[in-house]
Design an enzyme around this catalytic site. Structure first.
Site, mmCIF file in Angstrom:
data_model
loop_
_atom_site.group_PDB
_atom_site.id
_atom_site.type_symbol
_atom_site.label_atom_id
_atom_site.label_comp_id
_atom_site.label_asym_id
_atom_site.label_seq_id
_atom_site.Cartn_x
_atom_site.Cartn_y
_atom_site.Cartn_z
ATOM 1 N N ARG A 69 0.828 -1.213 0.000
ATOM 2 C CA ARG A 69 0.000 0.000 0.000
ATOM 3 C C ARG A 69 0.862 1.263 0.000
ATOM 4 N NH1 ARG A 69 -1.720 2.377 4.253
ATOM 5 N NH2 ARG A 69 -1.700 0.511 5.548
ATOM 6 N N TYR A 122 -18.252 14.062 -16.899
ATOM 7 C CA TYR A 122 -18.604 12.693 -16.532
ATOM 8 C C TYR A 122 -19.508 12.741 -15.293
ATOM 9 C CZ TYR A 122 -18.132 7.916 -14.905
ATOM 10 O OH TYR A 122 -18.405 6.651 -14.469
ATOM 11 N N ASP A 192 -9.045 16.754 -16.155
ATOM 12 C CA ASP A 192 -9.341 15.360 -16.487
ATOM 13 C C ASP A 192 -9.118 15.222 -17.997
ATOM 14 O OD1 ASP A 192 -10.441 12.930 -17.267
ATOM 15 O OD2 ASP A 192 -12.107 13.033 -15.856
ATOM 16 N N LYS A 217 -9.520 3.533 -19.774
ATOM 17 C CA LYS A 217 -9.918 3.891 -21.130
ATOM 18 C C LYS A 217 -8.729 3.770 -22.099
ATOM 19 C CE LYS A 217 -13.881 4.842 -19.145
ATOM 20 N NZ LYS A 217 -13.666 5.409 -17.846
HETATM 21 N N1 PLP Z 1 -13.340 10.734 -16.168
HETATM 22 C C1 PLP Z 1 -14.008 10.538 -17.310
HETATM 23 C C2 PLP Z 1 -14.026 11.615 -18.353
HETATM 24 C C3 PLP Z 1 -14.700 9.344 -17.525
HETATM 25 O O1 PLP Z 1 -15.367 9.165 -18.678
HETATM 26 C C4 PLP Z 1 -14.673 8.351 -16.508
HETATM 27 C C5 PLP Z 1 -15.393 7.076 -16.683
HETATM 28 O O2 PLP Z 1 -16.074 6.850 -17.651
HETATM 29 C C6 PLP Z 1 -13.973 8.600 -15.333
HETATM 30 C C7 PLP Z 1 -13.300 9.798 -15.198
HETATM 31 C C8 PLP Z 1 -13.932 7.592 -14.210
HETATM 32 O O3 PLP Z 1 -13.045 6.578 -14.513
HETATM 33 P P1 PLP Z 1 -13.103 5.112 -13.817
HETATM 34 O O4 PLP Z 1 -14.328 4.438 -14.343
HETATM 35 O O5 PLP Z 1 -11.824 4.475 -14.218
HETATM 36 O O6 PLP Z 1 -13.197 5.352 -12.355
#
Ligand code: PLP
Length: 407
Positions: A69, A122, A192, A217
């Site tokens: 961890r 998101y 992000d 992704k």
């Molecule tokens: N940020 C964006 C733009 C996303 O599309 C997503 C998930 O679809 C996330 C963050 C969250 O990612 P995770 O599903 O890996 O937690």
């Protein structure tokens, strides 16, 4: 006069060339055994050479591995590769994209602090800001995606300017450099970059303090792992790491780290192809009278095109569109059920092309009026381009649109 499509292909090839070596080699020196492939170290604890070394390691004076961890060699190797690809001093891998986003906020904000975030983003991130953080006394002002709107919303207690560009699912573009320049009082600019990936955009160069990604992704790219990443200045990443990894236990498991590292070796190649396909599909769909609107920053009609051209290396592999005419939701459902090459599924950045209806799935937790105010139409469909042939994908979409519209 150079044909714009040829120019774009050339741009993609140059970007892929620039990243390819780091994708293959960064963070993966050949170890003493001579094995070309990096080992997967699953051990939860590590033996010390001496009592003295143990005490020094705990004081931070020796970089011996201690406990899973607190750090792990397989994860560290991925973090080195990530930092090289992002152009960052340091990177920290996390259990998921949401662990990275929530972790950055919780590591840097306290009760009474304020955040500026976009209306369109998101839905789970939106929920963090709208529902979860207020319980801790951290407030958020939601704004449109312009640098002016961000500047107007800043108060004396603003700690984070949170940006998602391009935004999910409508591909809104925010001027990162514009936001960073206008906030000399220095709230942290956190971007992000999941939709763009570091292939198409490197926000740290534009003045952002931290970049967060869902590695689930395009970075891992094969739809077989959940993971997240935080990248930026070493000191800031270390400070966030203390909270997110050591404090909250949000570390990425070593096996997942190895899968992401393996996926990253082909990252530049995959993105080159997926970005080219997305631009081709966006162009073809935008000329189709059965389609009301296509959102992709490559299109000169996209309101964020000029900013995207300035701040992105490529326009990304994701687009969204709305069918023309009424009964958009019902006909969108028929379209999804008629796909044969593309797959009807959530997530994005996969080798498979994934199509989804955000209003009833990924963005269903957003109140309908908030969703509409963010420009996310009830009938919007999101397409994440994979690695299939662009012609096969176009034929598939063409047939599914015909099934949905009867035209
Ligand atoms: N940020 C964006 C733009 C996303 O599309 C997503 C998930 O679809 C996330 C963050 C969250 O990612 P995770 O599903 O890996 O937690």
């Amino acid at each position: 006069m150079i044909d714009p499509e040829e120019a774009y292909d050339l741009l993609l090839r140059r970007r892929a060339d620039a990243l390819a070596t780091a994708c293959v080699h960064a963070g993966e020196p050949i170890d003493a055994s001579g094995a070309l492939d990096s080992p997967i170290v699953l051990s939860s604890a590590f033996a010390f050479e001496s009592a003295d070394q143990a005490a020094r390691a705990f004081r931070g004076e020796d970089d011996a591995w201690i406990y899973g961890r607190w750090g792990n060699p397989t994860v560290a190797s991925l973090e080195e590769k990530l930092a090289a690809i992002e152009g960052a001093e340091a990177a920290c891998a996390t259990a998921s994209g949401m662990a990275a986003i929530a972790g950055v906020v919780l590591a840097t904000c306290a009760t009474g602090d304020h955040i500026v975030a976009p209306q369109a983003m998101y839905a789970e991130s939106a929920r963090l800001f709208r529902e979860r953080l207020p319980k801790l006394g951290i407030s958020t002002t939601f704004v449109s995606d312009t640098a002016d709107a961000y500047a107007r919303a800043v108060t004396a207690s603003t700690r984070i300017l949170y940006v998602e560009t391009p935004s999910n699912p409508r591909l809104g573009i925010t001027d990162v450099a514009g936001i960073a320049l206008r906030s000399p009082s220095r709230p942290l600019v956190v971007v992000d970059g999941t939709f763009a990936t570091p292939f198409a955009q490197t926000p740290l160069v534009l003045g952002a303090d931290l970049v967060v990604h869902s590695m689930t992704k395009g970075l891992s790219g094969h739809g077989d792992v959940i993971g997240g990443a935080i990248a930026g200045r070493r000191e800031l990443v270390s400070c966030v790491r203390e909270t997110v990894i050591k404090g909250f236990g949000g570390m990425l498991p070593p096996l997942s780290a190895w899968l992401v590292s393996r996926g990253l070796r082909t990252f530049a190649l995959r993105q080159e192809r997926a970005c080219a396909t997305a631009a081709t599909l966006a162009k073809q769909l935008s000329a189709d009278p059965r389609i009301a609107v296509v959102h992709h920053p490559s299109l000169t009609t996209h309101p964020g095109h000029a900013v995207a051209r300035k701040q992105m290396h490529a326009y990304g592999s994701i687009l969204s569109f709305e069918l023309a005419g009424d009964r958009a939701v019902e006909r969108g459902r028929t379209l999804l059920e008629s796909l044969r090459v593309a797959t009807h599924a959530v997530s994005l950045g996969d080798v498979r092309t994934l199509v989804v209806h955000p209003a009833s799935t990924t963005h269903s937790t957003m109140p309908a009026e908030t969703r509409r105010a963010a420009g996310i139409a009830d009938g919007l469909l999101r397409v994440s381009c994979g690695l299939e042939g662009a012609d096969d994908l176009f034929d598939d979409l063409d047939r599914a649109i015909a099934a949905a519209t009867g035209a």
